[in-house]
Design a protein around this motif. Structure first.
Motif, short mmCIF file in Angstrom:
data_model
loop_
_atom_site.label_atom_id
_atom_site.label_comp_id
_atom_site.label_asym_id
_atom_site.label_seq_id
_atom_site.Cartn_x
_atom_site.Cartn_y
_atom_site.Cartn_z
N GLU A 160 8.78 -8.43 4.46
CA GLU A 160 8.91 -7.00 4.25
C GLU A 160 8.76 -6.27 5.58
N THR A 161 8.99 -5.02 5.56
CA THR A 161 9.04 -4.25 6.80
C THR A 161 7.66 -3.80 7.24
N LEU A 162 6.77 -4.75 7.52
CA LEU A 162 5.45 -4.38 8.03
C LEU A 162 5.58 -3.72 9.40
N ASP A 163 6.69 -4.02 10.12
CA ASP A 163 6.92 -3.40 11.42
C ASP A 163 7.07 -1.89 11.30
N ASP A 164 7.54 -1.43 10.13
CA ASP A 164 7.71 0.00 9.90
C ASP A 164 6.40 0.67 9.52
N GLY A 165 5.38 -0.13 9.25
CA GLY A 165 4.07 0.40 8.91
C GLY A 165 3.74 0.22 7.45
N ILE A 166 2.45 0.36 7.17
CA ILE A 166 1.97 0.24 5.79
C ILE A 166 0.72 1.11 5.67
N ASP A 167 0.57 1.75 4.52
CA ASP A 167 -0.62 2.58 4.35
C ASP A 167 -1.81 1.69 3.96
N TYR A 168 -2.99 2.24 4.09
CA TYR A 168 -4.22 1.47 3.88
C TYR A 168 -4.31 0.92 2.45
N GLY A 169 -3.94 1.72 1.47
CA GLY A 169 -4.01 1.28 0.07
C GLY A 169 -3.16 0.06 -0.20
N LYS A 170 -1.93 0.07 0.28
CA LYS A 170 -1.05 -1.07 0.07
C LYS A 170 -1.53 -2.29 0.85
N ALA A 171 -2.03 -2.07 2.05
CA ALA A 171 -2.55 -3.18 2.85
C ALA A 171 -3.73 -3.83 2.12
N CYS A 172 -4.61 -3.01 1.57
CA CYS A 172 -5.75 -3.54 0.82
C CYS A 172 -5.30 -4.30 -0.42
N ALA A 173 -4.27 -3.80 -1.09
CA ALA A 173 -3.76 -4.48 -2.28
C ALA A 173 -3.25 -5.88 -1.92
N ILE A 174 -2.59 -6.01 -0.78
CA ILE A 174 -2.11 -7.32 -0.33
C ILE A 174 -3.29 -8.25 -0.06
N VAL A 175 -4.29 -7.75 0.65
CA VAL A 175 -5.47 -8.55 0.98
C VAL A 175 -6.22 -8.93 -0.30
N ASP A 176 -6.33 -7.99 -1.24
CA ASP A 176 -7.00 -8.27 -2.52
C ASP A 176 -6.26 -9.36 -3.28
N ARG A 177 -4.95 -9.29 -3.28
CA ARG A 177 -4.14 -10.31 -3.97
C ARG A 177 -4.40 -11.67 -3.36
N LEU A 178 -4.46 -11.75 -2.05
CA LEU A 178 -4.70 -13.04 -1.39
C LEU A 178 -6.14 -13.50 -1.61
N LEU B 151 -8.87 2.19 13.29
CA LEU B 151 -7.64 2.39 14.06
C LEU B 151 -7.72 3.71 14.82
N ILE B 152 -8.14 3.61 16.05
CA ILE B 152 -8.24 4.81 16.88
C ILE B 152 -6.87 5.05 17.50
N ALA B 153 -6.09 5.83 16.78
CA ALA B 153 -4.72 6.12 17.19
C ALA B 153 -4.32 7.43 16.52
N PRO B 154 -3.28 8.07 17.03
CA PRO B 154 -2.80 9.28 16.36
C PRO B 154 -2.39 8.94 14.92
N THR B 155 -2.58 9.86 14.03
CA THR B 155 -2.31 9.66 12.61
C THR B 155 -0.91 9.09 12.37
N VAL B 156 0.07 9.57 13.08
CA VAL B 156 1.45 9.10 12.87
C VAL B 156 1.63 7.64 13.26
N ALA B 157 0.77 7.12 14.10
CA ALA B 157 0.90 5.73 14.56
C ALA B 157 0.04 4.75 13.76
N LYS B 158 -0.88 5.25 12.97
CA LYS B 158 -1.82 4.35 12.27
C LYS B 158 -1.13 3.37 11.34
N ASN B 159 -0.15 3.81 10.54
CA ASN B 159 0.51 2.91 9.61
C ASN B 159 1.29 1.81 10.33
N ARG B 160 1.92 2.17 11.45
CA ARG B 160 2.65 1.15 12.23
C ARG B 160 1.67 0.16 12.85
#
Length: 161
Positions: free
Chosen positions: A84-102, A125-134
């Protein structure tokens, strides 16, 4: 415990060890004395592909719904998310869902899953908000790649013993 939690638990108990369960959205809403949109909310937030579920919905007839548990090998799950397009970024909720599934698939222990989620959090993630998902997507992709590598090494070691 919220109504959404109660509905989720009910659906999980109804599903049990089965791969799918059919129900009528309107009847379920009436049973819990909620609007059908509340059932939709639970389905769309608690039974996602990231968590290992698919929803098939048919219009008419009061909203017939099939909840399907996707059975797959942990390696397949990891590869799916890497594709999937993880390079395009992912929000925290979806990332947690993936980790929870594993974690549910016993790829990660509860401790490992907690550490990964902490590393993916907005606070870490100490980064500008727009860059956090990426940035989060890049980190998760790296973690999944390493997980797959470690599993391959572990599987190889087991074969040689």
């Amino acid at each position: 415990m919220t109504v959404s939690d109660i509905i989720e638990r009910f659906l999980l108990e109804t599903l049990g060890d089965e791969l799918s369960v059919n129900f009528n959205r309107n009847e379920l809403a009436a049973y819990f004395s909620v609007a059908p949109s509340q059932i939709n909310y639970v389905l769309s937030t608690r039974f996602t592909p990231e968590r290992g579920y698919l929803i098939e919905s048919r219009r008419g007839g009061g909203g017939s719904v099939t909840l399907i548990r996707v059975e797959s090998d942990a390696d397949d799950v990891i590869l799916k998310y890497l594709d999937e397009t993880l390079d395009d970024g992912i929000d925290y909720g979806k990332a947690c869902a993936i980790v929870d599934r594993l974690e549910e698939d016993e790829v990660y222990t509860q401790c490992e899953a907690g550490l990964i989620k902490a590393a993916l959090s907005d606070k870490a993630l100490i980064a500008p908000t727009v860059a956090k998902n990426r940035l989060r997507g890049a980190i998760l992709k790296s973690v999944l790649t390493e997980t797959l590598r470690q599993k391959s090494v572990g599987d190889h070691d087991e074969e040689n013993n």
